[in-house]
Design a protein around this motif. Structure first.
Motif: not given
Length: 236
Positions: A155-159, A180-186, A206-208, A214-218
């Motif tokens: 996953f390389d830190g992108k999920a 408000g976060t950047n994520f891959e669509p449904t 999943k995130c790009p 990490m921003n979404t996690f925070v």
């Protein structure tokens, strides 16, 4: 001077000129021969031999790789602490020159970390890792095949794993939670995990990029979706 004497004299002069010419030609510098079609063929063969040598070198380097599965030996079976990071493993095996790309976390179907797959750039590095793991007495390293390494997805830190999402939450509700976060669509991957007093709904997002994850996690960890707190975990 008679005609006979004149003829003899002319022959002597011509002979001396021929001798001088032959001597000069014998001392003339030899110029390099131009490349012929045969020489070009030899050059091509030499280049092909060099390429073959390079290929064999790369193959030998690839064959020098070693792969292992790293996990702890606590009671309860083989696993890896859910809070352990790739950098923790690299620091634990600090004599083996591992990078983040040399570590893949081995998750089960419920996304519990069961171990880590490691790639070593030499047999000697693998042997050193086995020694370091045994000295710590907390971890173990078993050898695995190249195929096992290649088949494992990273996953390389992108999920992100959203845990505690309400069971009645729709995809739109999850998107509003992630607003408000950047994520891959449904579509999002969703499943139920055993819990007390009732099963827990888990959603994989999943995130790009790693930064987006990490921003979404925070910003979203322990915030609410339909009045229910949701914990967020980054998958490595």
């Amino acid at each position: 001077m008679s005609r006979l004497a004149a003829a003899v004299l002319r022959r002597g002069v011509a002979a001396s000129r021929d001798l001088s010419s032959s001597r000069l030609s014998s001392f003339a510098p030899a110029y390099p021969r131009l490349f012929s079609a045969d020489a070009s063929g030899e050059a091509s063969a030499a280049a092909a031999a060099a390429d073959s040598k390079d290929d064999s070198f790369l193959k030998a380097s690839d064959e020098g790789l070693a792969f292992g599965r790293f996990y702890n030996v606590f009671a309860g079976g083989s696993n890896l602490g859910k809070d352990m990071l790739k950098t923790d493993i690299i620091h634990c095996l600090d004599k083996c020159e591992l990078s983040l790309e040399d570590v893949k976390i081995d998750y089960n179907r419920g996304y519990y970390p069961m171990g880590a797959l490691l790639r070593f750039h030499s047999k000697a590095a693998y042997t050193t890792a086995v020694r370091q793991a045994s000295q710590a007495r907390l971890y173990r390293l078993d050898e695995i095949s190249r195929e096992q390494w290649d088949m494992k997805k990273s996953f390389d830190g992108k999920a992100l794993l959203l845990q505690g999402v309400p069971r009645n939450a729709l995809p739109d509700d999850i998107e509003r939670f992630l607003c408000g976060t950047n994520f891959e669509p449904t579509p999002f991957e969703s499943f139920l995990r055993p819990g007390v007093p009732e099963p827990i709904r888990v959603v994989l997002v999943k995130c790009p990029t790693k930064t987006d994850a990490m921003n979404t996690f925070v910003t979203k960890n322990r915030t609410f979706c339909l009045n229910s707190p949701v914990s967020v975990r980054v998958l490595q």
